[in-house]
Design a protein around this motif. Structure first.
Motif, short mmCIF file in Angstrom:
data_model
loop_
_atom_site.label_atom_id
_atom_site.label_comp_id
_atom_site.label_asym_id
_atom_site.label_seq_id
_atom_site.Cartn_x
_atom_site.Cartn_y
_atom_site.Cartn_z
N ASN A 198 0.95 -1.35 -0.09
CA ASN A 198 0.14 -0.04 0.13
C ASN A 198 0.81 1.25 0.00
N GLU A 199 1.88 1.32 -0.97
CA GLU A 199 2.93 2.39 -1.16
C GLU A 199 2.61 3.04 -2.21
N THR A 200 3.03 4.33 -2.37
CA THR A 200 3.15 5.08 -3.65
C THR A 200 4.34 4.87 -4.47
N GLN A 201 4.53 5.26 -5.60
CA GLN A 201 5.90 5.42 -6.08
C GLN A 201 6.83 6.39 -5.23
N GLY A 202 6.07 7.44 -4.89
CA GLY A 202 6.68 8.61 -4.14
C GLY A 202 7.52 8.10 -2.95
N GLN A 203 6.50 7.25 -2.13
CA GLN A 203 7.05 6.32 -0.79
C GLN A 203 8.14 5.83 -1.18
N VAL A 204 8.16 4.93 -2.19
CA VAL A 204 9.30 3.88 -2.65
C VAL A 204 10.41 4.81 -2.94
N VAL A 205 10.40 6.01 -3.84
CA VAL A 205 11.32 6.77 -4.09
C VAL A 205 12.01 7.50 -2.80
N ILE A 206 11.43 7.86 -1.88
CA ILE A 206 11.93 8.49 -0.74
C ILE A 206 12.73 7.50 0.12
N GLN A 207 12.43 6.24 -0.02
CA GLN A 207 13.17 5.42 0.75
C GLN A 207 14.42 4.77 0.14
N LEU A 208 14.25 4.92 -1.24
CA LEU A 208 15.52 4.57 -1.89
C LEU A 208 16.56 5.74 -1.92
N GLN A 209 15.88 7.09 -1.70
CA GLN A 209 16.80 8.31 -1.53
C GLN A 209 17.49 8.33 -0.36
N LEU A 210 16.90 7.83 0.68
CA LEU A 210 17.21 7.65 1.96
C LEU A 210 18.53 6.83 2.29
N ARG A 211 18.25 5.80 1.29
CA ARG A 211 19.42 4.74 1.17
C ARG A 211 20.66 5.42 0.30
N GLY A 212 20.38 6.50 -0.08
CA GLY A 212 21.52 6.91 -1.01
C GLY A 212 21.39 6.80 -2.63
N TYR A 213 20.27 6.35 -3.03
CA TYR A 213 20.14 6.13 -4.44
C TYR A 213 19.45 7.51 -4.97
N PRO A 214 20.25 7.94 -6.04
CA PRO A 214 19.55 9.20 -6.67
C PRO A 214 18.47 8.74 -7.71
N VAL A 215 17.38 8.43 -7.21
CA VAL A 215 16.14 7.97 -8.08
C VAL A 215 15.08 9.08 -7.83
N THR A 216 14.47 9.58 -9.27
CA THR A 216 13.27 10.37 -9.12
C THR A 216 12.25 9.56 -8.93
N LYS A 217 11.05 10.20 -8.95
CA LYS A 217 9.75 9.28 -9.18
C LYS A 217 9.66 9.21 -10.56
N ARG A 218 10.04 10.00 -11.43
CA ARG A 218 10.16 9.75 -12.78
C ARG A 218 10.67 8.59 -13.30
#
Length: 86
Positions: free
Chosen positions: A23-43
């Motif tokens: 039950n997560e949005t793409q934005g929520q997954v992106v934030i979790q990736l970014q917090l782990r140091g991955y420069p991923v955008t929602k796009r």
């Protein structure tokens, strides 16, 4: 050297299903990736789910942690997806 998984099979649908199961949005997954140091955008994440961008091995490792699944889960779901397409 940066390694990527070139999608010859459609991993994006598997990622989308795993995200929906949490039950997560793409934005929520992106934030979790970014917090782990991955420069991923929602796009760019959207492109991964839609098969328009290859997935980096390091991103797959992070997504395994985020979705709390095993590597086997990714590939079992991928096999199911491919069987459904045939």
């Amino acid at each position: 050297m940066e390694q990527k998984l070139h999608q010859d099979l459609y991993l994006g649908a598997v990622l989308r299903r795993m995200r929906h199961n949490r039950n997560e949005t793409q934005g929520q997954v992106v934030i979790q990736l970014q917090l782990r140091g991955y420069p991923v955008t929602k796009r760019s994440y959207s492109y991964i789910e839609n098969g328009r961008r290859s997935l980096r091995v390091s991103e797959l490792i992070a997504l395994k942690q985020i979705f709390r699944v095993s590597y086997e889960d990714f590939f079992l779901e991928l096999e199911k997806e491919e069987e459904a397409r045939q």
